[in-house]
Enzyme design. Sequence first.
Site, PDB file in Angstrom:
ATOM      1  N   CYS A 188       3.772 -11.236 -65.227  1.00  0.00           N
ATOM      2  CA  CYS A 188       3.667 -10.201 -64.157  1.00  0.00           C
ATOM      3  C   CYS A 188       4.796 -10.536 -62.825  1.00  0.00           C
ATOM      4  O   CYS A 188       4.651  -9.800 -61.899  1.00  0.00           O
ATOM      5  CB  CYS A 188       2.257  -9.960 -63.649  1.00  0.00           C
ATOM      6  SG  CYS A 188       1.585 -11.541 -62.926  1.00  0.00           S
ATOM      7  N   CYS A 220       4.038   3.052 -53.122  1.00  0.00           N
ATOM      8  CA  CYS A 220       5.073   3.185 -53.958  1.00  0.00           C
ATOM      9  C   CYS A 220       6.359   2.960 -53.309  1.00  0.00           C
ATOM     10  O   CYS A 220       6.554   3.154 -51.969  1.00  0.00           O
ATOM     11  CB  CYS A 220       4.952   4.467 -54.508  1.00  0.00           C
ATOM     12  SG  CYS A 220       3.650   5.020 -55.514  1.00  0.00           S
ATOM     13  N   ASN A 241      -9.650  -9.834 -72.402  1.00  0.00           N
ATOM     14  CA  ASN A 241      -9.089  -8.626 -72.959  1.00  0.00           C
ATOM     15  C   ASN A 241      -8.287  -8.927 -74.058  1.00  0.00           C
ATOM     16  O   ASN A 241      -8.028  -8.027 -74.895  1.00  0.00           O
ATOM     17  CB  ASN A 241      -7.834  -8.320 -71.655  1.00  0.00           C
ATOM     18  CG  ASN A 241      -7.271  -7.215 -71.606  1.00  0.00           C
ATOM     19  OD1 ASN A 241      -7.554  -6.179 -72.116  1.00  0.00           O
ATOM     20  ND2 ASN A 241      -5.857  -7.274 -71.543  1.00  0.00           N
ATOM     21  N   ASP A 259      -1.537 -15.384 -69.954  1.00  0.00           N
ATOM     22  CA  ASP A 259      -1.153 -14.451 -69.027  1.00  0.00           C
ATOM     23  C   ASP A 259      -1.716 -14.680 -67.950  1.00  0.00           C
ATOM     24  O   ASP A 259      -2.740 -14.311 -67.177  1.00  0.00           O
ATOM     25  CB  ASP A 259      -2.320 -13.148 -69.764  1.00  0.00           C
ATOM     26  CG  ASP A 259      -2.239 -12.001 -68.743  1.00  0.00           C
ATOM     27  OD1 ASP A 259      -0.944 -11.789 -68.216  1.00  0.00           O
ATOM     28  OD2 ASP A 259      -2.950 -11.141 -68.966  1.00  0.00           O
ATOM     29  N   CYS A 284      -3.779  10.741 -53.413  1.00  0.00           N
ATOM     30  CA  CYS A 284      -2.690   9.755 -53.810  1.00  0.00           C
ATOM     31  C   CYS A 284      -2.250  10.088 -55.560  1.00  0.00           C
ATOM     32  O   CYS A 284      -3.288  10.347 -56.075  1.00  0.00           O
ATOM     33  CB  CYS A 284      -3.305   8.290 -53.968  1.00  0.00           C
ATOM     34  SG  CYS A 284      -2.393   7.072 -54.646  1.00  0.00           S
ATOM     35  N   PHE A 306      -5.543 -18.325 -69.347  1.00  0.00           N
ATOM     36  CA  PHE A 306      -6.000 -17.129 -68.215  1.00  0.00           C
ATOM     37  C   PHE A 306      -6.520 -15.971 -68.909  1.00  0.00           C
ATOM     38  O   PHE A 306      -6.005 -15.133 -68.786  1.00  0.00           O
ATOM     39  CB  PHE A 306      -4.789 -16.954 -67.722  1.00  0.00           C
ATOM     40  CG  PHE A 306      -3.919 -18.198 -67.178  1.00  0.00           C
ATOM     41  CD1 PHE A 306      -4.239 -18.582 -65.857  1.00  0.00           C
ATOM     42  CD2 PHE A 306      -3.008 -18.758 -67.898  1.00  0.00           C
ATOM     43  CE1 PHE A 306      -3.261 -19.688 -65.500  1.00  0.00           C
ATOM     44  CE2 PHE A 306      -2.023 -19.720 -67.374  1.00  0.00           C
ATOM     45  CZ  PHE A 306      -2.286 -20.352 -66.173  1.00  0.00           C
TER      46      PHE A 306
END
Length: 445
Positions: free
Chosen positions: A402, A89, A310, A376, A168, A305
Amino acid sequence: MSRSRKPRGVKNSPLVETTIESLTLDGQGVAHIDGKTVFIEGALPGETVAFRYTSYKAKHDEGKVETVLTPSPERVEPRCEHFGVCGACSWQHISLEGQIRHKQQAMLNNLKYIGKVEPETVLEPLTAEGWAYRRKARLGVRWVRKKEKALVGFREKEGGFLAELNRCEILHPSIGEHLTDFQALVGGMEARETIPQIEVAVGDNATALVVRHMEPLSDTDTKKLIDFAREWDYQLYLQPKGPETVHCIYPENPTLYYEHPQFNTKVGFVPLDFFQVNQPLNRKMVARALELLAPEPTDTVLDLFCGLGNFTLPLARHAAQVIGVEGDMAMVERARAAAHANDIHNTDYYACNLMGEDLHREPWLKKHRYDKILLDPPRAGAKEIIEHIGKLKAGRIVYISCDPATLARDAGELVNTHGYRLVSAGVMDMFPHTSHVESIAVFEK
């Protein structure tokens, strides 16, 4: 602008006061001192801080905050005790609302300055739970002889060593709350020095572990692993060599899946498959993508892709036909199986490397006329396929990204070369507390 006289050596750096102007994507504050850019770890825009230099470079310097003199309203206390040491993070000191604002601005800046485009409408950011969301991770494993202890987790922020973690806060609780149990397991094994990693994958129904081992395991170690999996209700896989050697040893008939209840679809997967790590956000993302693409009962839709399906499977509930294209043949086969398992018969799938092959002879490009396209791509974007997308002349495109830089590059090409409008764009917080920016953009002819 602040002024400071810098000593030659970083070790002799005095405290320097400055005001922070902006934030980099990796969470460093930006200031200018004596006309030179300084990236300051732990600082937020608008803050006055006292910092010390950590390095001097030709084009910029770097530093680290020691005292926050005037805090930003966005500053919060990090929840994780390991924040600042663990490299998983970088934004826990920023409120979730502040994080998403910075990510949205990063997306808009990239579109404007890289792609030379601006959306007609900025979509409301899409968010979900900010903690315990991460369902897929590769955990490093190391036996430290001097401490007589096994470390299991992520690497430190600085350097290549594994961080010494107790828990975590961003991993799914089935993993994040059991790191010390993992450490005890590995520390008690004969093979503790030859286990480099444990990959984890969490479905809606079960959690799977993939234990990588460099040497054959003894019967004693195998039993310890199975007992551990049975105790914590894990599916257990071993990986003696490459990915093709992954095999399950407990239970006998494992199944992993995630669902989209809104679309009555279930997607099966195996632990090393790619899938979206934040399932609550993924459900919202798929719903938004379908809302923006607006498939009609007569539409033929191209899903590039497509992965395991999904988006393909929910799209198939609303379109006449959906064609999915994916580079990994094994995932294509599982996507076909998923469609069959969901009693969906208006999809077809093709295996094709969309990142560089000559696509002109691809049958999925020749056979169909596409009304709408969803893509994607990975972080590298869709540069190689954009030319073909432009020629297909689909009325609407929804692009899931992304990486804001490659989205901006491809958006500029679609708008400035192929005659599309950037109707809308927005960010989605797939990875809270990290610098990762997930975006969605809509283009129309």
